[in-house]
Design a protein around this motif. Structure first.
Motif, PDB file in Angstrom:
ATOM      1  N   LYS A   1       7.737  12.847   1.154  1.00  0.00           N
ATOM      2  CA  LYS A   1       8.397  13.066   2.192  1.00  0.00           C
ATOM      3  C   LYS A   1       8.208  12.385   3.639  1.00  0.00           C
ATOM      4  O   LYS A   1       9.061  11.610   4.079  1.00  0.00           O
ATOM      5  N   PHE A   2       6.954  12.147   3.851  1.00  0.00           N
ATOM      6  CA  PHE A   2       6.600  11.306   5.146  1.00  0.00           C
ATOM      7  C   PHE A   2       6.687   9.794   4.678  1.00  0.00           C
ATOM      8  O   PHE A   2       7.243   9.289   5.579  1.00  0.00           O
ATOM      9  N   ILE A   3       6.505   9.492   3.575  1.00  0.00           N
ATOM     10  CA  ILE A   3       6.842   7.788   3.338  1.00  0.00           C
ATOM     11  C   ILE A   3       8.383   7.539   3.470  1.00  0.00           C
ATOM     12  O   ILE A   3       8.850   6.669   3.885  1.00  0.00           O
ATOM     13  N   THR A   4       9.075   8.677   3.043  1.00  0.00           N
ATOM     14  CA  THR A   4      10.810   8.470   2.857  1.00  0.00           C
ATOM     15  C   THR A   4      10.905   8.270   4.562  1.00  0.00           C
ATOM     16  O   THR A   4      11.754   7.364   4.814  1.00  0.00           O
ATOM     17  N   PHE A   5      10.561   9.089   5.279  1.00  0.00           N
ATOM     18  CA  PHE A   5      10.790   9.025   6.851  1.00  0.00           C
ATOM     19  C   PHE A   5      10.179   7.738   7.574  1.00  0.00           C
ATOM     20  O   PHE A   5      10.921   6.960   8.196  1.00  0.00           O
ATOM     21  N   SER A   6       9.081   7.334   6.922  1.00  0.00           N
ATOM     22  CA  SER A   6       8.509   5.963   7.369  1.00  0.00           C
ATOM     23  C   SER A   6       9.320   4.553   7.012  1.00  0.00           C
ATOM     24  O   SER A   6       9.656   4.058   7.821  1.00  0.00           O
ATOM     25  N   MET A   7       9.769   4.864   5.834  1.00  0.00           N
ATOM     26  CA  MET A   7      10.669   3.740   5.186  1.00  0.00           C
ATOM     27  C   MET A   7      11.903   3.822   5.895  1.00  0.00           C
ATOM     28  O   MET A   7      12.668   2.732   6.108  1.00  0.00           O
ATOM     29  N   LEU A   8      12.389   4.926   6.031  1.00  0.00           N
ATOM     30  CA  LEU A   8      13.767   5.310   6.766  1.00  0.00           C
ATOM     31  C   LEU A   8      13.710   4.383   8.426  1.00  0.00           C
ATOM     32  O   LEU A   8      14.577   3.710   8.472  1.00  0.00           O
ATOM     33  N   ILE A   9      12.667   4.868   8.934  1.00  0.00           N
ATOM     34  CA  ILE A   9      12.312   4.268  10.364  1.00  0.00           C
ATOM     35  C   ILE A   9      12.085   2.813   9.909  1.00  0.00           C
ATOM     36  O   ILE A   9      12.760   1.859  10.919  1.00  0.00           O
ATOM     37  N   PHE A  10      11.514   2.310   9.244  1.00  0.00           N
ATOM     38  CA  PHE A  10      11.064   0.824   8.799  1.00  0.00           C
ATOM     39  C   PHE A  10      12.464   0.103   8.594  1.00  0.00           C
ATOM     40  O   PHE A  10      12.538  -0.921   9.152  1.00  0.00           O
ATOM     41  N   CYS A  11      13.395   0.416   7.792  1.00  0.00           N
ATOM     42  CA  CYS A  11      14.347  -0.166   7.446  1.00  0.00           C
ATOM     43  C   CYS A  11      15.419  -0.036   8.645  1.00  0.00           C
ATOM     44  O   CYS A  11      16.157  -1.055   8.889  1.00  0.00           O
ATOM     45  N   ALA A  12      15.538   0.943   9.232  1.00  0.00           N
ATOM     46  CA  ALA A  12      16.468   0.944  10.528  1.00  0.00           C
ATOM     47  C   ALA A  12      16.174   0.091  11.418  1.00  0.00           C
ATOM     48  O   ALA A  12      16.834  -0.664  11.902  1.00  0.00           O
ATOM     49  N   VAL A  13      14.735  -0.099  11.642  1.00  0.00           N
ATOM     50  CA  VAL A  13      14.151  -0.932  12.829  1.00  0.00           C
ATOM     51  C   VAL A  13      14.470  -2.344  12.252  1.00  0.00           C
ATOM     52  O   VAL A  13      15.144  -3.145  13.057  1.00  0.00           O
ATOM     53  N   TRP A  14      14.645  -2.777  11.205  1.00  0.00           N
ATOM     54  CA  TRP A  14      14.553  -4.179  10.538  1.00  0.00           C
ATOM     55  C   TRP A  14      16.114  -4.550  10.365  1.00  0.00           C
ATOM     56  O   TRP A  14      16.459  -5.653  10.406  1.00  0.00           O
ATOM     57  N   ILE A  15      16.816  -3.466   9.899  1.00  0.00           N
ATOM     58  CA  ILE A  15      18.438  -3.697   9.932  1.00  0.00           C
ATOM     59  C   ILE A  15      18.818  -4.039  11.351  1.00  0.00           C
ATOM     60  O   ILE A  15      19.764  -4.982  11.442  1.00  0.00           O
ATOM     61  N   THR A  16      18.452  -3.352  12.425  1.00  0.00           N
ATOM     62  CA  THR A  16      18.860  -3.630  13.751  1.00  0.00           C
ATOM     63  C   THR A  16      18.216  -4.721  14.460  1.00  0.00           C
ATOM     64  O   THR A  16      18.758  -5.559  15.279  1.00  0.00           O
ATOM     65  N   PHE A  17      17.195  -5.432  13.784  1.00  0.00           N
ATOM     66  CA  PHE A  17      16.594  -6.406  14.064  1.00  0.00           C
ATOM     67  C   PHE A  17      17.396  -7.489  14.131  1.00  0.00           C
ATOM     68  O   PHE A  17      17.371  -8.573  14.814  1.00  0.00           O
TER      69      PHE A  17
ATOM     70  N   CYS B 272       4.390   8.510  10.772  1.00  0.00           N
ATOM     71  CA  CYS B 272       4.976   9.322   9.886  1.00  0.00           C
ATOM     72  C   CYS B 272       4.224   9.506   8.819  1.00  0.00           C
ATOM     73  O   CYS B 272       4.117  10.518   8.099  1.00  0.00           O
ATOM     74  N   ILE B 273       3.135   8.538   8.334  1.00  0.00           N
ATOM     75  CA  ILE B 273       2.219   9.011   7.235  1.00  0.00           C
ATOM     76  C   ILE B 273       1.033   9.516   7.735  1.00  0.00           C
ATOM     77  O   ILE B 273       0.294  10.523   6.728  1.00  0.00           O
ATOM     78  N   PHE B 274       0.477   9.020   8.923  1.00  0.00           N
ATOM     79  CA  PHE B 274      -0.809   9.505   9.146  1.00  0.00           C
ATOM     80  C   PHE B 274      -1.085  10.731  10.134  1.00  0.00           C
ATOM     81  O   PHE B 274      -2.202  11.403  10.304  1.00  0.00           O
ATOM     82  N   LEU B 275       0.075  10.871  11.077  1.00  0.00           N
ATOM     83  CA  LEU B 275       0.083  11.869  11.981  1.00  0.00           C
ATOM     84  C   LEU B 275       0.032  13.432  11.462  1.00  0.00           C
ATOM     85  O   LEU B 275      -0.667  14.207  11.896  1.00  0.00           O
ATOM     86  N   PRO B 276       0.781  13.746  10.427  1.00  0.00           N
ATOM     87  CA  PRO B 276       0.781  14.983   9.615  1.00  0.00           C
ATOM     88  C   PRO B 276      -0.743  14.988   9.439  1.00  0.00           C
ATOM     89  O   PRO B 276      -1.229  16.242   9.520  1.00  0.00           O
ATOM     90  N   LYS B 277      -1.179  14.304   8.648  1.00  0.00           N
ATOM     91  CA  LYS B 277      -2.467  14.435   7.960  1.00  0.00           C
ATOM     92  C   LYS B 277      -3.738  14.598   8.997  1.00  0.00           C
ATOM     93  O   LYS B 277      -4.571  15.398   8.903  1.00  0.00           O
TER      94      LYS B 277
ATOM     95  N   CYS C 115       0.866  -1.173   0.072  1.00  0.00           N
ATOM     96  CA  CYS C 115      -0.074  -0.012   0.051  1.00  0.00           C
ATOM     97  C   CYS C 115       0.900   1.279   0.001  1.00  0.00           C
ATOM     98  O   CYS C 115       0.776   2.178  -0.804  1.00  0.00           O
ATOM     99  N   VAL C 116       1.990   1.288   0.736  1.00  0.00           N
ATOM    100  CA  VAL C 116       2.944   2.590   0.819  1.00  0.00           C
ATOM    101  C   VAL C 116       3.564   2.667  -0.393  1.00  0.00           C
ATOM    102  O   VAL C 116       3.687   3.668  -1.048  1.00  0.00           O
ATOM    103  N   LEU C 117       3.876   1.523  -1.009  1.00  0.00           N
ATOM    104  CA  LEU C 117       4.597   1.482  -2.448  1.00  0.00           C
ATOM    105  C   LEU C 117       3.636   2.071  -3.273  1.00  0.00           C
ATOM    106  O   LEU C 117       3.912   3.086  -4.233  1.00  0.00           O
ATOM    107  N   GLY C 118       2.424   1.587  -3.500  1.00  0.00           N
ATOM    108  CA  GLY C 118       1.271   1.991  -4.165  1.00  0.00           C
ATOM    109  C   GLY C 118       1.222   3.578  -4.190  1.00  0.00           C
ATOM    110  O   GLY C 118       1.016   4.387  -5.154  1.00  0.00           O
ATOM    111  N   LYS C 119       1.017   3.963  -2.806  1.00  0.00           N
ATOM    112  CA  LYS C 119       0.842   5.511  -2.713  1.00  0.00           C
ATOM    113  C   LYS C 119       2.065   6.294  -3.130  1.00  0.00           C
ATOM    114  O   LYS C 119       2.002   7.367  -3.767  1.00  0.00           O
TER     115      LYS C 119
ATOM    116  N   SER D 117       5.652  -0.682  12.853  1.00  0.00           N
ATOM    117  CA  SER D 117       4.139  -0.427  12.410  1.00  0.00           C
ATOM    118  C   SER D 117       3.906   1.003  13.030  1.00  0.00           C
ATOM    119  O   SER D 117       3.117   1.853  12.410  1.00  0.00           O
ATOM    120  N   TYR D 118       4.255   1.190  14.322  1.00  0.00           N
ATOM    121  CA  TYR D 118       4.150   2.561  14.817  1.00  0.00           C
ATOM    122  C   TYR D 118       4.881   3.890  14.002  1.00  0.00           C
ATOM    123  O   TYR D 118       4.212   4.890  13.707  1.00  0.00           O
TER     124      TYR D 118
END
Length: 855
Positions: free
Chosen positions: A784-800, A830-835, A673-677, A824-825
């Protein structure tokens, strides 16, 4: 001169007989007469030592050695001789045994091994100085010899007399060496061998928990053989000997002082004393002299019940001594016989005269160098109490009684033989005047009868009697004397576990204590520990070491520890195995509760966000951000929050398969869904360019199909994973030694990393596209927000990945659930809080103009 003339006449007579062709045998030396004697059809010999402390003389052999003089009285030995006489007289009066045959006796009184051996030869040779063939109608050799009381004199007697096939029956010689039939073929005894006494004493020591003892013995065959057998039996029963010493009653003061020093320095409190009453008196006096207390003596039967022990200085050292002795018995009529003894019965016995004068302090012959009054003739043993007339403790005396009856039964069986039991080759029975000792020997071996007391008498193949002992404890009486109190029994004929039995009589221990003394080199190792031997010390000296991890000992003094079964672990005392603690991420523990709280809070926030978007679905902001994909993304985020709950609880086959596949599919749906957006944002700005017709190629239908396609790929990967080798629950017993971790095995690691890799691939693609679209002109650029969310997502799973690999036990599951919740948070915020901020707090910015960036 007269003696010389007699010798010449005797020589001339012998020469005359030889000339007439008669065979003549001459006795070498002078014939020695017995102390007590009675003629009979058959004769039994006896050798006892009525006196002790022989005067030692060094023979020069310039003259014929004379019989040595002995000094002190031994009433016990005289009682033995009188018991033999009593039994013989009783048999002569009994028509049921040896009817018509009178038994006689020859009893010698000698002390010292050399004189005792001289008496034995006299019993074999007889009293006649020469034997002539024509008048040799019957042999003067006795049918059997009873005695001696000591093992040391009995050994040469049995060796010498055995060559002439004369039976020797001892009532007191206990040396185990005498059981050797090759060396002593004619020896019998009515007392058990030291072989059995040694084992009985070893069982006694083990019964009271004494594993650390000292050993003292008399320095002769009896003591050395006895203590050797005792040490061997003690070792077999797990008892250690700290020291072993031997001495005799004539020991030098230097050697005795050395032994006392050894006792002082030793840590053992129990002393095994394998000696006679003479040596124990020396030892007790020396212990008293050095004021050595706190010792527990364990004695042999040679001294334990000796009445003369009370006469020595420091005899209280012996109070509390314990050991085995032969069983006590009653002999009806013996007491009266002893009190009826009179010098007139034995007119030729010098000892009886000396005995009588000693007992009544008078003189029989009127000539007395000690100036005692003449005997009146009215003296009677009925009027006094003495050890001689005391019949309350008939132990070894009973053995004499049994020995006489054993010989009588053998003679009776020999004279009343049946044809099948005849000792002669022609099948005839023996005649009295032709009975030979070897014939008696044959029937003595087969003797088997029961006494009037109900005691069975027989001999085994080594000539030994059945082993039965009383456990005797020396206690003080009100009269100030020591008395042997029977406190238990030992019967070797019973089963192993029932041989040693204690009765309910209280035992007095060394120094009068009422509690069993302790004598150990090391205290017992409690359960949970095991013994480790100390270097260069006996096996009874050890250290108690706790069992290693994972092992237990559930018994005292364990040598080794046992490993617990795989699913068990020792308790804190390490004396029993208990089930290992089972660990998994549960709902009722703190970490599980935190995961549930964050998961449900995420669902709650996602639901609130969905409601906000639904309420503002017609506003420009919602419509501009692809409302359909936003709702689908919110739905997938809800599933992501909920799938973390599948990681909590006891793993099962279904939960293991569900947690990983649900996580993989919901996250792919979310990222799709994020990729589609992200693609919609890029396409939207590409569509604003002149002559661009891009949006028709990525309209709502294409967006739905792309999400579906991306998700289906993950579904296929999961199906293949579950089909080939699915995850399954396991008990992890390698991470922790004392815990069982219930977790899900990946099944196929390739399947797991393929699911994670596919999620990572979509996330990376999404991050790249969002990064490229971050500077596109828009007041509300979602890229911009998707970039930040993916950055957080990747960072989380890289450290995981390193955290997942290195986390032990249930922390592995916790790391995975927190990674799911964190990513998930990250997407939600990152995507929905600004909206939501614009929709709820800045509605003036929710206009088409503002979104398009127009002033």
């Amino acid at each position: 001169m007269q003696s010389k003339d007699m010798s010449l006449l005797r020589m001339a007579f012998v020469v005359l007989l030889i000339e007439r062709a008669y065979t003549v045998c001459l006795l070498q030396g002078m014939a020695e007469g017995p102390e007590l004697a009675q003629k009979g059809d058959l004769t039994i010999g006896g050798i006892f030592s009525f006196r002790t402390r022989q005067k030692y003389i060094i023979d020069t052999f310039e003259t014929i050695p004379q019989k040595r003089q002995c000094q002190n009285f031994i009433f016990r030995e005289f009682k033995f001789a009188q018991t033999m006489i009593f039994a013989i007289n009783e048999i002569n009066k009994n028509p049921g045994i040896l009817n018509g045959v009178k038994l006689g006796y020859k009893i010698y009184d000698d002390c010292g091994t050399m004189d005792v051996l001289r008496a034995a030869l006299a019993l074999v040779n007889g009293q006649r100085s020469e034997l002539i063939e024509k008048n040799c109608t019957r042999s003067e050799t006795v049918q059997a010899i009873l005695g001696h009381s000591g093992s040391r004199p009995t050994i040469p007697i049995a060796q010498t007399v055995g060559r002439f096939h004369v039976p020797v029956i001892s009532h007191f010689a206990t040396c185990a060496c005498l059981s050797n039939r090759r060396t002593y073929p004619t020896f019998f005894r009515t007392i058990p061998s030291d072989y059995y006494q040694s084992r009985a004493l070893a069982k006694l020591v083990k019964h009271f928990g004494w594993t650390w003892i000292g050993a003292l013995a008399v320095d002769n065959e009896y003591g050395l053989n006895g203590i050797s057998a005792l040490i061997q039996a003690a070792i077999e029963n797990g008892v250690c000997v700290e020291y072993s010493e031997a001495f005799s009653r004539t020991v030098s003061s230097h050697k005795l002082s050395r032994i006392i020093d050894i006792i002082k320095r030793s840590t053992s409190k129990v002393i095994m004393a394998f000696m006679t009453h003479q040596e124990i008196k020396v030892l007790a006096a020396e212990l008293y002299k050095h004021n050595i207390t706190g010792l527990q003596l364990v004695g042999s039967d040679a001294w334990l019940t000796d009445h003369s022990l009370t006469d020595i200085e420091g005899h209280r050292i012996l109070v509390g001594s314990i050991g085995f002795t032969v069983s006590r018995a009653q002999i009806p009529g013996l007491g009266k016989h002893l009190r009826d003894v009179q010098p007139s019965q034995f007119p030729d016995s010098q000892f009886v005269k000396d005995f009588w004068e000693y007992m009544f302090n008078c003189s029989l012959n009127g000539i007395d160098y000690m100036k005692r009054k003449p005997c009146s003739g009215l003296e009677s043993l009925h009027d006094i109490e003495s050890q001689f007339t005391d019949v309350s403790e008939l132990r070894f005396t009973n053995n004499i009684y049994k020995s006489v009856y054993a010989v009588a039964h053998a003679l009776n069986n020999l004279l009343k033989c049946r044809d099948t039991q005849s000792p002669f080759s022609n099948g005839s029975c023996a005649e009295i005047k032709y009975i030979q000792p070897w014939q008696v020997l044959q029937h003595l071996q087969a003797v088997n009868f029961t006494t009037t007391n109900g005691e069975r008498v027989y001999f085994d193949s080594q000539g030994d009697s059945p082993a039965r002992y009383d456990l005797v404890n020396l206690q003080m009486t009100k009269k100030g004397t020591m008395e042997g109190v029977t406190v238990g029994i030992y019967d070797a004929s019973l089963a192993e576990n029932n041989q040693f039995l204690m009765n309910n009589i209280s035992v007095v221990w060394g120094d009068g204590h009422t509690e069993v003394p302790a004598s150990v080199c090391s205290v017992s190792c409690l359960p949970g520990t095991h013994k480790v031997l100390q270097k260069q010390r006996p096996v009874c000296c050890y250290d108690c070491i706790p069992c290693p991890l994972g092992e237990i000992s559930n018994a005292t003094d364990s040598i080794d520890c046992m490993k617990c079964p795989l699913e068990y672990w020792p308790n804190k005392y390490r004396d029993s195995c208990i089930p290992k603690e089972v660990e998994f991420l549960a709902y009722n523990e703190t970490m599980g509760s935190v995961v549930v709280l964050f998961s449900l809070f995420g669902v709650f926030l996602t639901t609130i966000t969905t409601l906000v978007f639904y309420c503002h679905s017609e506003t420009p902001l919602v419509r501009a951000n692809n409302a359909e994909l936003s709702f689908l993304l919110l739905f997938s985020l809800t599933l992501c929050f909920l799938c973390s709950l599948t990681f909590i609880g006891r793993p099962s086959d279904w939960s293991c398969m569900l947690r990983h596949t649900a996580f993989g599919i919901t996250f792919v749906l979310c990222i799709s869904c994020v990729l589609g957006k992200t693609i919609v944002v890029l396409m939207a700005f590409r569509a604003t360019l002149p002559s661009s017709n891009v949006m028709k190629w990525f309209g709502p239908t294409q967006q739905r199909l792309s999400v579906l396609a991306f998700t289906l790929i993950q579904v296929v990967i999961c199906i293949l994973w579950l089909t080939i080798k699915p995850p399954y629950p396991i008990k992890n017993m390698e991470t922790y030694m004392d815990k069982i971790i219930l977790e899900c095995a990946l099944g196929s690691p390739i399947g797991f990393w393929a699911v994670l890799g596919y999620i990572g691939l979509l996330a990376l693609l999404c991050f790249i596209l969002a990064f490229l679209a971050r500077k596109l002109p828009d007041n509300f650029n979602e890229a911009k927000f998707i970039t930040f969310s993916m950055l957080i997502f990747c960072a989380v799973w890289i450290t995981f990945i390193p955290a997942y690999v290195s986390s032990p036990g249930k922390l592995t599951v916790a790391v995975e659930t927190f990674a799911i919740l964190a990513s998930s948070y990250g997407l939600l915020f990152c995507i929905f809080l600004p909206k939501c901020y614009i929709l709820l707090l800045k509605p003036q910015k929710n206009t088409k103009k503002h979104i398009m960036g127009k002033n």
